[in-house]
Design a protein around this motif. Structure first.
Motif, PDB file in Angstrom:
ATOM      1  N   ARG A  60     -67.470  15.621   6.913  1.00  0.00           N
ATOM      2  CA  ARG A  60     -68.683  15.183   6.745  1.00  0.00           C
ATOM      3  C   ARG A  60     -69.401  15.513   5.581  1.00  0.00           C
ATOM      4  O   ARG A  60     -68.823  16.354   4.971  1.00  0.00           O
ATOM      5  N   ALA A  63     -74.928  17.576   4.175  1.00  0.00           N
ATOM      6  CA  ALA A  63     -75.991  17.427   4.889  1.00  0.00           C
ATOM      7  C   ALA A  63     -75.716  17.298   6.394  1.00  0.00           C
ATOM      8  O   ALA A  63     -76.400  17.906   7.425  1.00  0.00           O
ATOM      9  N   GLN A  64     -74.732  16.540   6.510  1.00  0.00           N
ATOM     10  CA  GLN A  64     -74.471  16.062   7.998  1.00  0.00           C
ATOM     11  C   GLN A  64     -73.909  17.444   8.914  1.00  0.00           C
ATOM     12  O   GLN A  64     -73.942  17.230   9.979  1.00  0.00           O
ATOM     13  N   PRO A  67     -76.434  20.223  11.575  1.00  0.00           N
ATOM     14  CA  PRO A  67     -76.744  20.339  12.825  1.00  0.00           C
ATOM     15  C   PRO A  67     -75.570  21.357  13.467  1.00  0.00           C
ATOM     16  O   PRO A  67     -75.914  21.931  14.293  1.00  0.00           O
ATOM     17  N   ARG A  71     -75.597  25.144  16.393  1.00  0.00           N
ATOM     18  CA  ARG A  71     -74.718  25.158  17.575  1.00  0.00           C
ATOM     19  C   ARG A  71     -73.588  26.030  17.680  1.00  0.00           C
ATOM     20  O   ARG A  71     -72.926  25.961  18.478  1.00  0.00           O
ATOM     21  N   THR A 151     -90.643  23.565  13.966  1.00  0.00           N
ATOM     22  CA  THR A 151     -89.417  22.827  13.789  1.00  0.00           C
ATOM     23  C   THR A 151     -89.250  21.279  14.637  1.00  0.00           C
ATOM     24  O   THR A 151     -88.441  20.790  14.339  1.00  0.00           O
ATOM     25  N   GLY A 152     -89.841  21.592  15.543  1.00  0.00           N
ATOM     26  CA  GLY A 152     -89.552  20.309  16.599  1.00  0.00           C
ATOM     27  C   GLY A 152     -88.625  20.599  17.652  1.00  0.00           C
ATOM     28  O   GLY A 152     -88.519  19.666  18.536  1.00  0.00           O
ATOM     29  N   THR A 156     -81.998  24.948  19.667  1.00  0.00           N
ATOM     30  CA  THR A 156     -81.006  24.439  18.471  1.00  0.00           C
ATOM     31  C   THR A 156     -81.605  24.018  16.995  1.00  0.00           C
ATOM     32  O   THR A 156     -81.750  22.965  16.903  1.00  0.00           O
ATOM     33  N   TYR A 157     -82.495  24.910  16.306  1.00  0.00           N
ATOM     34  CA  TYR A 157     -83.261  24.476  15.345  1.00  0.00           C
ATOM     35  C   TYR A 157     -82.434  23.791  14.170  1.00  0.00           C
ATOM     36  O   TYR A 157     -81.203  24.242  13.829  1.00  0.00           O
ATOM     37  N   CYS A 158     -82.749  22.951  13.613  1.00  0.00           N
ATOM     38  CA  CYS A 158     -81.963  22.307  12.500  1.00  0.00           C
ATOM     39  C   CYS A 158     -83.180  22.176  11.325  1.00  0.00           C
ATOM     40  O   CYS A 158     -83.546  21.072  11.168  1.00  0.00           O
ATOM     41  N   ARG A 161     -83.136  23.011   4.901  1.00  0.00           N
ATOM     42  CA  ARG A 161     -82.664  21.899   3.870  1.00  0.00           C
ATOM     43  C   ARG A 161     -82.203  22.623   2.889  1.00  0.00           C
ATOM     44  O   ARG A 161     -82.558  23.706   2.565  1.00  0.00           O
ATOM     45  N   TYR A 166     -87.649  21.883   5.985  1.00  0.00           N
ATOM     46  CA  TYR A 166     -87.893  20.288   6.377  1.00  0.00           C
ATOM     47  C   TYR A 166     -89.237  19.994   6.235  1.00  0.00           C
ATOM     48  O   TYR A 166     -89.614  19.125   5.563  1.00  0.00           O
ATOM     49  N   ASN A 167     -90.230  20.715   6.901  1.00  0.00           N
ATOM     50  CA  ASN A 167     -91.732  20.422   6.358  1.00  0.00           C
ATOM     51  C   ASN A 167     -92.452  21.930   6.611  1.00  0.00           C
ATOM     52  O   ASN A 167     -91.909  22.913   7.190  1.00  0.00           O
ATOM     53  N   ARG A 291     -90.087  22.050  -0.709  1.00  0.00           N
ATOM     54  CA  ARG A 291     -88.544  21.550  -0.595  1.00  0.00           C
ATOM     55  C   ARG A 291     -88.460  21.062  -2.162  1.00  0.00           C
ATOM     56  O   ARG A 291     -89.426  20.476  -2.759  1.00  0.00           O
ATOM     57  N   LYS A 296     -79.858  13.202  -2.516  1.00  0.00           N
ATOM     58  CA  LYS A 296     -79.545  13.171  -1.244  1.00  0.00           C
ATOM     59  C   LYS A 296     -78.110  13.170  -0.737  1.00  0.00           C
ATOM     60  O   LYS A 296     -77.613  13.813  -0.094  1.00  0.00           O
TER      61      LYS A 296
ATOM     62  N   MET B  43     -95.200  19.042  21.300  1.00  0.00           N
ATOM     63  CA  MET B  43     -95.858  18.983  20.071  1.00  0.00           C
ATOM     64  C   MET B  43     -95.506  17.839  19.155  1.00  0.00           C
ATOM     65  O   MET B  43     -94.608  17.177  19.544  1.00  0.00           O
ATOM     66  N   ARG B  45     -94.163  17.448  16.221  1.00  0.00           N
ATOM     67  CA  ARG B  45     -92.996  17.553  15.533  1.00  0.00           C
ATOM     68  C   ARG B  45     -92.012  17.678  16.616  1.00  0.00           C
ATOM     69  O   ARG B  45     -90.837  17.574  16.282  1.00  0.00           O
ATOM     70  N   PHE B  46     -92.304  17.340  18.186  1.00  0.00           N
ATOM     71  CA  PHE B  46     -91.088  17.383  18.908  1.00  0.00           C
ATOM     72  C   PHE B  46     -90.092  16.450  18.629  1.00  0.00           C
ATOM     73  O   PHE B  46     -90.371  15.251  18.173  1.00  0.00           O
ATOM     74  N   ARG B  47     -88.657  16.745  18.676  1.00  0.00           N
ATOM     75  CA  ARG B  47     -87.925  15.690  18.231  1.00  0.00           C
ATOM     76  C   ARG B  47     -87.208  15.280  19.708  1.00  0.00           C
ATOM     77  O   ARG B  47     -86.138  15.768  20.200  1.00  0.00           O
ATOM     78  N   ASN B  72     -76.218   7.977   7.799  1.00  0.00           N
ATOM     79  CA  ASN B  72     -76.653   9.400   7.709  1.00  0.00           C
ATOM     80  C   ASN B  72     -76.102  10.254   9.023  1.00  0.00           C
ATOM     81  O   ASN B  72     -76.112  11.358   8.879  1.00  0.00           O
ATOM     82  N   PRO B  74     -74.320  12.012  11.528  1.00  0.00           N
ATOM     83  CA  PRO B  74     -73.196  12.853  11.669  1.00  0.00           C
ATOM     84  C   PRO B  74     -72.516  12.594  13.031  1.00  0.00           C
ATOM     85  O   PRO B  74     -70.911  12.719  12.787  1.00  0.00           O
ATOM     86  N   SER B 104     -77.310  14.528  18.813  1.00  0.00           N
ATOM     87  CA  SER B 104     -77.753  15.740  18.898  1.00  0.00           C
ATOM     88  C   SER B 104     -79.050  16.016  18.502  1.00  0.00           C
ATOM     89  O   SER B 104     -79.430  17.114  18.153  1.00  0.00           O
ATOM     90  N   CYS B 106     -80.418  15.635  15.675  1.00  0.00           N
ATOM     91  CA  CYS B 106     -80.874  16.571  14.297  1.00  0.00           C
ATOM     92  C   CYS B 106     -81.850  15.725  13.443  1.00  0.00           C
ATOM     93  O   CYS B 106     -82.403  16.639  12.509  1.00  0.00           O
ATOM     94  N   SER B 108     -81.199  13.491  11.094  1.00  0.00           N
ATOM     95  CA  SER B 108     -80.744  13.099   9.894  1.00  0.00           C
ATOM     96  C   SER B 108     -80.891  11.537   9.690  1.00  0.00           C
ATOM     97  O   SER B 108     -81.308  11.172   8.494  1.00  0.00           O
ATOM     98  N   GLU B 111     -84.487  11.308   8.321  1.00  0.00           N
ATOM     99  CA  GLU B 111     -84.819  11.775   6.946  1.00  0.00           C
ATOM    100  C   GLU B 111     -84.157  10.859   5.901  1.00  0.00           C
ATOM    101  O   GLU B 111     -84.635  10.850   4.779  1.00  0.00           O
TER     102      GLU B 111
END
Lengths: 372, 146, 330
Positions: A60, A63-64, A67, A71, A151-152, A156-158, A161, A166-167, A291, A296, B43, B45-47, B72, B74, B104, B106, B108, B111
């Motif tokens: 990968r 960046a990939q 995630p 985990r 984080t949203g 399992t925060y990701c 970056r 991220y923001n 950031r 990329k 929220m 920003r909820f994913r 992108n 994965p 998952s 993420c 990506s 982004e």
């Protein structure tokens, strides 16, 4: 209680603790050779949820793989994010804006609080106390709400970056965090210390049980609260500082006893230290971008890079070997619980089953991280 | 011997303190969220899983079928096809499929997207016993939304 | 005494109903109590306040397959859950719920109750042994050592009561405590017994919690160590009977504590004695047992035995001596 056991070869039996057992918190199997209730030999068997994270990294892009890092140790996901991001940033020579570093520290420490609170509640569950679990989860939910706001996700925060986060965080998050710290400070003495730490039953179960010496820690490469509970002052945040940790004033709790109670106390003190770090970080939070400009597709120069961070369970190391391509040539992840668990077999010998499980709980195992 | 008495009196005191704390909690209101009756608001920003974004002017998806999201990802859970209709310059999206069994969450894909064509949905009530229910046709979903 | 055929039948039906209602709804009370201590709601869907939850659970348990794993001792495996219920149910025969509600007044009723309580322990021993499961066998072994350790201080404490009352009949013990709380054994003014009787009460209460295998002394079903202990291999109503037996044992334990120390059916202020006072007292005690369970972590088997042999037994012996001295002197 390690009474001398006179055990006859034909009177021992094998007890399979796990892979499904309430006390192993996941799919860990421990092959226990027992003489009555005494453990004669304990042999952890791993690999039930091996997912080849290290190999996955190799096909990968950098960046990939992000995630995946969340985990492994799902309870302190952001520290693993941090370790991986640090290694890649070192490889690619990326400068991180200061505000981003502060946000990283704040979120990682909040995440450490959730991890320790969950450990505390699960440990009490191992010892048979139910209500503390819910009290700790009440607090933990508040942090999860805060982290979800930035984080949203809740587990399992990701969020990190390469070159930042991220923001940005908002004012609601900052005031929410301050309120939460106030709340936890007021709840810690009552719900955590009066109800549990000072409880005679708990003290009797943890004091002088599960002694781990400094030598054993060195032998097995144990880190984290396990090592600090055995009287070694080692914390990656102090000893090999990364990010903006040197700018904060915090202590490394160390206890000399080396028993389960010492490890318990180390973690309880770390909760307070984490709150101190978060408060200082919120006070000093600079303005600016979160950031850096990063291409990329990263193609770091060939070489060998290493970064370590202090996760809730010990030092997490990330060794990155690059060959100039857009994915790592080899990624070696050093997960702390793997080393910590290796101790179990040696220390659990001669213990009672109940004590061995209390000791296992005090190691704070997260199985997906052991198996990776 | 003093330890013995300490254990008895100190221990009893600690036990009583514990009982006092739980007794006080017994009369306090419930703090849990009564899920099916109280639906949480996600929220901003909820994913959740991704969904397509509609262009306000044309009413069509923002997507220009560049395939960045697909590359992108994965886990390879996005498949999209597009074709160039006659007389138009841009490609038009004909199919956008998300295999949510592999996703998952993420982010990506979002982004990587330079055209604000996808966003996180706020769906979280996802449960099914069939695998096919998780192969989302996002184009259809977009049509249903409008 | 009326010796018509209806008397045993009515008592039988009455006790069955009392036992059944208690065994079912104490489970509900436990879940509800635990939930509120932990600031949750507990069962609330089935009926008002979840009151019909025990019925739903019962139907679920009864419709499940009664699975007997291979390698078990078939007969013992079937007998054990029944044996868990019967002693507790039988004990009710001699418990005086009020001055005139008692199935069979026996002179040695105290002795009978403790004999039956020991049989209850055998149910767990047999269930654990017959399961052929290693966890269950460990649990069975724990139960025996725990039971032996806690019956001694319990019986020694009961002897003090018997000495004060001069009778081994529960009816007489309760009768001697009528007329206000100052006559109750725990606060008994006459003879100055109140000075030390609360120690006896505490010892007895701790022992009755340990005897019924309740947290923090639930070594037998320590789920984080032994999965579910002796109940590991049981499903459906076999498991249900064990649970009902456990709750019935709690009821009997609370009844005994009430009769021995808290004046039986006597009212605290001397008026309107009756069964309602008895019920109020036992449910307060049962609530205390539930409350204790959801507050503390579990002890460990050796600490438990230490508590019994090093603290409770010496204290109960001293208590016995002091009682004898008080009876002699005052």
């Amino acid at each position: 209680m390690t009474a001398p056991i006179i055990c006859r070869e034909d009177e021992v039996f094998v007890l399979n603790l796990g892979p499904q057992h309430p006390a192993t918190h996941g799919v860990l199997r421990v092959k226990l050779t027992m003489d009555g209730e005494y453990v004669v030999k304990a042999e952890p068997v791993l690999g039930y949820i091996h997912r080849m994270h290290e190999k996955m990294a190799e096909d990968r892009t950098f960046a990939q793989f992000m995630p995946n890092t969340a985990r492994m140790d799902y309870l302190h996901a952001l520290a693993y994010n941090h370790g991986y991001v640090l290694a890649v940033e070192r490889a690619a020579g990326i400068e991180v804006p200061e505000r981003a570093e502060y946000i990283r520290v704040i979120t990682v420490e909040l995440n450490r609080l959730t991890s320790h609170l969950l450990w505390w509640s699960a440990f009490l569950l191992d010892l048979g106390g139910f209500s503390p679990l819910l009290y700790a989860f009440d607090d933990r939910e508040q942090i999860l709400d805060l982290l979800e706001r930035v984080t949203g996700s809740r587990l399992t925060y990701c969020y990190f970056r390469f070159g930042g986060v991220y923001n940005d965080i908002d004012d609601d998050f900052i005031t929410g965090t301050r309120n939460f710290i106030k709340r936890l400070r007021s709840r810690l003495p009552r719900f955590y210390h009066d109800l549990v730490t000072k409880n005679i039953i708990l003290i009797k179960r943890l004091k002088d049980i599960g002694f781990v010496s400094k030598e054993q820690c060195r032998k097995y490469g144990a880190t984290g609260p396990l090592l600090r509970g055995s009287g070694v002052q080692f914390d990656v945040r102090k000893n090999e500082p990364y990010s903006v940790y040197p700018e904060f004033d915090f202590d490394i709790p160390v206890y000399e006893e080396g028993d389960s109670m010492a490890r318990y106390m180390v973690r309880m003190d770390e909760i307070e230290q984490s709150m101190r770090i978060i408060e200082q970080a919120l006070d000093k939070l600079p303005d600016g971008p979160v950031r850096a400009k990063v291409p990329k597709i990263l193609k770091p120069a060939a070489g060998d890079y290493y970064a370590a961070v202090e996760a809730a369970r010990g030092s997490f190391g990330c060794r990155l070997v690059c060959n100039g391509g857009k994915s790592p040539y080899r990624l070696k992840l050093r997960s702390p619980t793997f080393s910590n668990l290796s101790l179990f077999g040696e220390v659990a010998e001669g213990m009672l089953l109940a004590d061995a499980l209390a000791f296992m709980g005090s190691l704070d195992l997260v199985i997906p991280e052991i198996d990776r | 011997m003093s330890e013995y008495w300490n254990d008895i009196f100190g221990g009893t005191k600690s036990l009583l303190v514990g009982l006092g704390i739980t007794a006080r909690e017994f009369f306090k209101p419930v703090v849990t969220e009564q899920y099916p009756w109280e639906v949480p608001v996600m929220m901003p920003r909820f994913r959740g899983h991704i969904e397509l974004v509609k262009n306000g002017e044309t009413g069509r998806p923002n997507c220009i079928v560049c395939g960045m999201c697909m590359r992108n990802c994965p886990s390879g859970c996005i498949t999209l096809t597009g074709k160039k209709p006659e007389g138009e310059k841009k490609k038009v999206l004909t199919k956008y499929e998300l295999d949510f069994t592999k996703c998952s969450l993420c982010g990506s894909c979002i982004e990587g997207c330079n055209f604000n064509a996808i966003q996180f949905s706020k769906d979280y009530n996802l449960a099914s016993t069939r695998k096919e229910d998780y192969i989302f046709d996002l184009l259809k979903r977009l049509e249903e939304q409008s | 005494m009326d010796t018509s055929i209806w008397r045993p039948i009515l008592y039988l039906i009455g006790f069955m109903a009392f036992a059944g209602v208690n065994a079912a709804w104490l489970g509900w009370a436990e879940r509800k109590g635990a939930a509120h201590i932990q600031r949750r709601n507990g069962p609330k869907e089935v009926g008002p306040f979840g009151l019909w939850q025990p019925l739903a659970d019962g139907i679920k348990l009864m419709t499940k397959q009664l699975l007997i794993p291979s390698g078990t001792d078939d007969i013992l495996f079937r007998i054990a859950p029944i044996l868990a219920m019967i002693p507790a149910l039988t004990s009710m025969v001699v418990i005086p719920f009020s001055g005139n509600i008692q199935a069979r007044p026996i002179d040695l009723s105290v002795l009978l109750i403790f004999a039956l309580a020991s049989i209850g322990m055998f149910a767990i021993l047999l269930g654990g042994w017959a399961s052929g499961n290693k966890y269950a066998v460990i649990s069975a072994a724990r139960v025996v050592s725990q039971s032996i350790a806690y019956e001694i201080p319990m019986l020694i404490t009961v002897i003090t009561i018997v000495m004060i009352t001069g009778s081994m009949s529960l009816q007489d013990i309760a009768m001697s405590q009528q007329g206000g709380f100052w006559h109750w054994n725990i606060f008994r003014l006459e003879g100055g017994h109140f000075i030390y009787m609360w120690v006896g009460f505490l010892i007895y209460f701790i022992c009755s919690v340990a005897e019924t295998n309740r947290a923090p002394f639930d070594m037998a079903e320590a789920e984080s160590e032994l999965v579910a202990g002796y109940m590991t291999e049981y499903g459906s109503m076999g498991f249900g009977l064990f649970m009902m037996g456990e709750y019935l044992n709690i009821v009997v334990g609370a009844c005994m504590t009430t009769i021995l120390f808290l004046g039986g059916w006597g009212s605290p202020f001397g008026f309107m004695p009756g069964i309602w006072w008895f019920l109020i007292k036992i449910y307060i005690l049962i609530f205390a047992i539930i409350w204790i369970r959801w507050t503390y972590p579990r002890t460990q088997i050796y600490k438990l035995l230490n508590l019994s042999w090093k603290i409770l037994i010496p204290f109960s012996l001293v208590n016995l001596l002091v009682t004898a001295a008080f009876i002699k002197v005052f």
